[in-house]
Enzyme design. Structure first.
Site, mmCIF file in Angstrom:
data_model
loop_
_atom_site.group_PDB
_atom_site.id
_atom_site.type_symbol
_atom_site.label_atom_id
_atom_site.label_comp_id
_atom_site.label_asym_id
_atom_site.label_seq_id
_atom_site.Cartn_x
_atom_site.Cartn_y
_atom_site.Cartn_z
ATOM 1 C CG ASP A 162 -2.451 0.767 0.951
ATOM 2 O OD1 ASP A 162 -2.981 1.294 0.444
ATOM 3 O OD2 ASP A 162 -1.759 1.628 2.446
ATOM 4 C CD GLU A 180 -2.394 2.508 -3.682
ATOM 5 O OE1 GLU A 180 -2.960 3.091 -3.793
ATOM 6 O OE2 GLU A 180 -1.786 2.222 -2.196
#
EC number: 3.2.1.70
Length: 537
Positions: free
Chosen positions: A194, A236
């Site tokens: 993330d 990400e």
């Protein structure tokens, strides 16, 4: 290029809250995922990316973690997690865990100690300053929150309940690596990282993404954790260019397997505007330019890309760029064919394979997403009419992806037996559900199944080069050359008939959602026609 299992893999993202509820509380759980593994095996996927299931106060639906080595009670317990891992591995399906290490929850033991005891080692696990600067939170407002007890401010690039970790602290980094090794030892297949491009931030210089030490940290992480294991990692990386993606994913750099780039996602809103100022229609020539740039500039052996339309943060592609009414099935197949025949690892988001659509939100009482609610509050304070706010949330709000998975025509679409589900089920579940999709051999599901099988079977999907073909604006056509073999992919990305005059006579159909012979004979594409053909030598 050394071949890796993820080059031929297709990965399926599960948002656990919304996948399948077995406990009857209206919220999806781990046992629910385990109960549907046979369905995913039928689809043919190689791995599941599991959105966070760790212990969390759920301020941001699990992306605020209070214990990385425990499971949130709402999803079950560690025994349920172990059962899911075992059952998935038995079926040849790997589990990719979501790694959220830019920040923790403010209820994590480290932050609790840091706040209570300014002289503790944990204080330096986070980022504290006597005065705030101009850094803004991604969820709106200042990124600095005053801690009244100490008079200092802590940094949170997301919500104030998500304090940012101080990656300059070697103890923090080691604790994160220990936690990653805990999960690797359990037999997971990798990590989706993330907002990983934020961990190298230099707050005092107001540098957040792609900070100067980012790649040093990733190399160190690789060496300390997954580098010696056959696991996949995907970062990400919102600000990535092909050049930056090469840094992350070039094999000899020993950082990550691949990245998520989001350049095409920017086409969902007007140029240089916030996401809420959405574009009325897809700029197809711009999409061609972006995808072609990534296909040609991230060369084989120099790095690896991921391919996706949807995730838990994005609206349903079918509703924003496809046609979710009269051409729902056909445009869903067209978008799948367009994306899945490029080079990279494709990701499918739950429900995409049956053509799920955005939700018709009536008002804010139906909205759960923290980002949407913050936007609504701020926009209405600034005089934006409520109708316009709701229009933006209906079009691009994150809850569109998060409504419950539609399994059948039963109550709550077969997702749950609860009186009420955590988010409302889309009322179109009577027409759009897994049971109907499986029963219809011409459904979107079987197009996805075919695309997944092709990728496992065909080397050209990994290795062939890419060349954009000149066509009408709304036609996206590209050619992939693999030794003596030539493949041509043609998609009409519109509701209108389009001219397509390229001579493909005698070509062998690989996959299609239309009558290819008729297209070649009439030199016209009907709305959302899509196909791939292999040219005869």
């Amino acid at each position: 290029m050394q071949k890796q299992w993820w080059h031929k893999a297709t990965i399926y993202q599960i948002y656990p809250r919304s996948f399948k509820d077995t406990s009857g509380n209206g919220i999806g759980d781990l046992k629910g995922i385990t109960s549907q593994l046979d369905y995913l095996q039928k689809l043919g996927i190689t791995a599941i990316w599991l959105s966070p299931v760790y212990q969390s106060p759920m301020d941001d639906n699990g992306y605020d973690i209070s214990d990385y080595e425990a499971i949130a009670e709402v999803f079950g317990n560690m025994d349920d997690m172990d059962d899911l891992l075992a059952a998935a591995n038995e079926r040849g399906i790997k589990i990719i865990m979501d790694l959220v290490v830019n920040h923790t929850s403010d209820e994590h033991a480290w932050f609790v100690e840091a706040r209570e005891n300014p002289n503790s080692p944990e204080r330096d696990y986070y980022i504290w300053r006597d005065e705030p600067n101009n850094l803004m939170s991604i969820f709106s407002g200042s990124a600095w929150e005053l801690d009244e007890a100490s008079g200092q401010y802590y940094l949170h690039l997301f919500s104030k309940k998500q304090p940012d970790l101080n990656w300059e602290n070697a103890h923090v980094r080691q604790k994160i690596y220990d936690m990653m090794n805990f999960w690797i030892a359990k037999g997971i297949g990798g990590f989706r990282m993330d907002v990983i491009d934020l961990i190298g931030k230099i707050p005092d210089s107001e540098i957040t993404g792609n900070g100067p030490r980012l790649h040093d940290y990733l190399k160190e992480m690789n060496q300390a954790t997954f580098g010696n294991h056959d696991v996949m990692t995907v970062g990400e990386t919102w600000g990535a260019t092909p050049e930056i993606a090469r840094q992350y994913s070039r094999p000899e750099n020993k950082e990550l397997s691949m990245v998520f780039q989001f350049e095409h996602v920017g086409l969902q809103h007007k140029p240089n505007a916030p996401k809420w100022d959405y574009a009325e229609e897809l700029d197809v020539p711009a999409l061609k330019t972006i995808f072609s740039k990534w296909q040609t500039e991230l060369k084989l052996g120099e790095g690896w890309n991921s391919l996706f339309w949807n995730n838990h943060d994005l609206p349903r592609v079918l509703s924003i760029w496809g046609n979710d009414s009269i051409y729902r099935e056909k445009s869903a197949k067209a978008l799948a064919i367009l994306l899945h025949l490029m080079r990279g690892t494709p990701y499918i988001y739950q429900g995409e394979e049956i053509g799920m659509t955005n939700y018709p939100f009536k008002d804010l009482t139906e909205v759960d997403d923290i980002e949407s609610l913050n936007y609504a509050k701020e926009a209405m304070e600034n005089g934006v009419p409520a109708a316009r706010v709701m229009s933006s949330i209906r079009k691009v709000g994150r809850d569109n992806a998060r409504t419950p998975m539609q399994w059948s025509k039963d109550t709550h679409a077969g997702f749950s037996e609860a009186q009420e589900t955590w988010l409302p089920v889309n009322p179109n579940y009577q027409e759009i559900n897994v049971a109907d999709a499986l029963a219809n051999q011409d459904s979107i599901f079987y197009t996805y199944q075919q695309l997944i099988a092709l990728r496992k079977d065909q080397d050209w999907l990994v290795e062939a080069d890419y060349h954009l073909l000149p066509t009408a604006d709304k036609v996206f056509a590209y050619q992939r050359q693999f030794g003596e073999e030539t493949y041509v992919i043609v998609v009409n990305v519109s509701d209108q008939e389009q001219v397509f005059a390229k001579d493909l006579a005698g070509a062998e159909v690989v996959i299609t959602n239309t009558d290819v012979d008729k297209v070649l004979e009439t030199k016209h594409l009907q709305p959302w026609d899509a196909f791939c053909v292999k040219l005869s030598v």
